[in-house]
Design a protein around this motif. Sequence first.
Motif, mmCIF file in Angstrom:
data_model
loop_
_atom_site.group_PDB
_atom_site.id
_atom_site.type_symbol
_atom_site.label_atom_id
_atom_site.label_comp_id
_atom_site.label_asym_id
_atom_site.label_seq_id
_atom_site.Cartn_x
_atom_site.Cartn_y
_atom_site.Cartn_z
ATOM 1 N N GLU A 68 0.800 -1.226 0.000
ATOM 2 C CA GLU A 68 0.000 0.000 0.000
ATOM 3 C C GLU A 68 0.834 1.279 0.000
ATOM 4 N N SER A 235 -17.998 -2.517 8.061
ATOM 5 C CA SER A 235 -17.026 -1.474 8.392
ATOM 6 C C SER A 235 -17.581 -0.520 9.435
ATOM 7 N N HIS A 240 -16.977 3.609 3.664
ATOM 8 C CA HIS A 240 -16.312 2.448 3.048
ATOM 9 C C HIS A 240 -17.293 1.384 2.585
ATOM 10 N N SER A 264 -11.026 -3.030 9.253
ATOM 11 C CA SER A 264 -9.990 -3.935 8.736
ATOM 12 C C SER A 264 -10.473 -5.335 8.381
ATOM 13 N N LYS A 267 -12.632 -8.435 10.102
ATOM 14 C CA LYS A 267 -13.994 -8.921 9.800
ATOM 15 C C LYS A 267 -13.932 -10.301 9.139
ATOM 16 N N ARG A 281 -19.961 -5.869 2.366
ATOM 17 C CA ARG A 281 -19.253 -4.624 2.031
ATOM 18 C C ARG A 281 -19.810 -4.121 0.703
HETATM 19 N N1 LIG Z 1 -14.518 4.647 -0.504
HETATM 20 C C1 LIG Z 1 -14.037 3.504 -0.034
HETATM 21 N N2 LIG Z 1 -14.745 2.365 -0.183
HETATM 22 C C2 LIG Z 1 -14.278 1.212 0.296
HETATM 23 N N3 LIG Z 1 -13.098 1.086 0.945
HETATM 24 C C3 LIG Z 1 -12.339 2.178 1.135
HETATM 25 C C4 LIG Z 1 -12.773 3.431 0.654
HETATM 26 N N4 LIG Z 1 -11.839 4.345 0.974
HETATM 27 C C5 LIG Z 1 -10.856 3.681 1.610
HETATM 28 N N5 LIG Z 1 -11.144 2.370 1.723
HETATM 29 C C6 LIG Z 1 -10.328 1.298 2.318
HETATM 30 O O1 LIG Z 1 -11.056 0.503 3.210
HETATM 31 C C7 LIG Z 1 -10.103 -0.141 4.049
HETATM 32 C C8 LIG Z 1 -10.631 -0.225 5.431
HETATM 33 O O2 LIG Z 1 -11.806 -0.928 5.368
HETATM 34 P P1 LIG Z 1 -12.737 -0.981 6.614
HETATM 35 O O3 LIG Z 1 -13.546 0.274 6.619
HETATM 36 O O4 LIG Z 1 -13.531 -2.215 6.355
HETATM 37 O O5 LIG Z 1 -11.863 -1.095 7.798
HETATM 38 C C9 LIG Z 1 -8.858 0.669 4.043
HETATM 39 O O6 LIG Z 1 -7.822 -0.102 3.513
HETATM 40 C C10 LIG Z 1 -9.226 1.831 3.176
HETATM 41 O O7 LIG Z 1 -8.209 2.204 2.341
HETATM 42 P P2 LIG Z 1 -7.100 3.237 2.837
HETATM 43 O O8 LIG Z 1 -6.018 2.414 3.416
HETATM 44 O O9 LIG Z 1 -6.678 3.905 1.625
HETATM 45 O O10 LIG Z 1 -7.749 4.137 3.860
#
Ligand SMILES: Nc1ncnc2c1ncn2[C@@H]1O[C@H](COP(=O)(O)O)[C@@H](O)[C@H]1OP(=O)(O)O
Length: 353
Positions: A68, A235, A240, A264, A267, A281
Motif C-alpha cells: 500500500e 465497516s 467504506h 480492517s 472482519k 461490504r
Molecule cells: N470509498 C471507499 N470504499 C471502500 N473502501 C475504502 C474506501 N476508501 C478507503 N477504503 C479502504 O477501506 C479499508 C478499510 O476498510 P474498513 O472500513 O472495512 O476497515 C482501508 O484499507 C481503506 O483504504 P485506505 O487504506 O486507503 O484508507
Amino acid sequence: MAYEKELQIALLAVQRATILTKQVFHSHAKGTLSKSDASPVTIGDFGAQALLISALAHAFPSDAIVAEEESSDLRDNAELRRTVWDLVKDVQLDSKEAENLLGGAVKSDAAMLDIIDKGNSSGGNKGRIWALDPIDGTKGFLRGGQYAVCLALMVDGDVKVGVLGCPNLPVDDAAPLSVNIGANASDEEGKGVLFGAVLGEGATSRPMTRGELQKETKIQMKQIEDLKAATFCESVEAGHSSHGDQAEIASQLGITKASVRMDSQAKYASIARGAGDIYLRLPVRKDYQEKIWDHAAGDLIVREAGGEVTDAEGKRLDFGKGRTLAENKGVVAAPKQVHGKVLEVVKSVLGKK
Ligand SMILES: Nc1ncnc2c1ncn2[C@@H]1O[C@H](COP(=O)(O)O)[C@@H](O)[C@H]1OP(=O)(O)O
Ligand SMILES: [Mg+2]
Ligand SMILES: [Mg+2]
Ligand SMILES: [Mg+2]
C-alpha cells in the motif's frame, strides 16, 4: 504441505511487524499524515511495511510485491524519516532463529526507504506476487479499534497463502463478538491472533507471540441453519461500505441482531473462526476500486474455513487484474451453505436502487 516455507515466513514477518505497530499504538505520537486521497498514514504503516518487505526480499528475492505505502513522504521529511527509522532499526523477534529466517535487521535508513518502495509492483496474473497491507484499518488503529497486518501470496493471480495478524482480537476463537469490539479494543492479556491459510489445506489461528510461532488450531465457519440467528459484520466507516443497504439486506434475511462494526480484515478473520457469520461490504461510491491488499488474505482464510466470498454480483474476487479489484464491486462473504441466499437478497436490494 504446500507453501510451507512461504506460510512460515509470512506468519513470522507479520508477527514481527506487529511488535512495531503495538509500540506505535502505545506511544503518544503516531506521526499521522494525510495521503492524497485524504486517508491517514502513520509511522506504524511505514515501519511495518519496511519490516515486512525486508523479510520477503530476504526469503524470496525474486518475488514481486504489491504494497500500500510508498516512501516519498519520508524522503521529503527528515524528522519523520528519523522517527520511523528509530523504530525499524530496533524491532526484532525474541527468537534468534526466527529472526535469522527473516534476514535480521534493516541495514540503514536509506536502505529502509528503498525497501518500502519495493512494494511498487503493478500486480497482474503472472508469476509470484505478494500483496501486503502494513496496517489495514489505519483509522481503527488510531481510534483504538481493530486493525490487521495483512500478507498474501498470489501465484498466477490465484491466492495461495494468506496471513492476517490481528493484535486487538481475542485469542479465544470461541469468544462471541461483542458489539463494541471495534471501539473498545486493546492488546492487553488474551489479545492478539495470527490467522493463516494455504489453498486447499484449511485455515488456522494461533496466539501471537514476540518470538517463535505457537502451535496452530484449525478454524471453521459456524454452521448456521437459521439466518435469523446470524451475526453480520461491516465497516465502522460509513464511507467504506453502505450501512443503509446492509441494514436493508440484514432485515430481509430476518437478521435481528445489530451489526458488529469493526475496521480492517479482522472482519474476514472473525467470520472465518465462527465468531461472526456474514461480512457485507456494499459500495458507497461507484468509482472506488477495492485494493487487492485489503482482501487477498481474508478471501483465502474465509474460503479455507468453509466460506464463500464473491462480489455483489456473485463473481469471485479477481486478484490478477493489477493493484485493484478492477472487475469487482463489493464483497459478500458467508458460510457456503447460505451464501446463495445472502447473495440473492443482496442482488434484489441493490437491483431496486
Ligand atoms: N470509498 C471507499 N470504499 C471502500 N473502501 C475504502 C474506501 N476508501 C478507503 N477504503 C479502504 O477501506 C479499508 C478499510 O476498510 P474498513 O472500513 O472495512 O476497515 C482501508 O484499507 C481503506 O483504504 P485506505 O487504506 O486507503 O484508507
Ligand atoms: Mg487497508
Ligand atoms: Mg493500510
Ligand atoms: Mg491506508
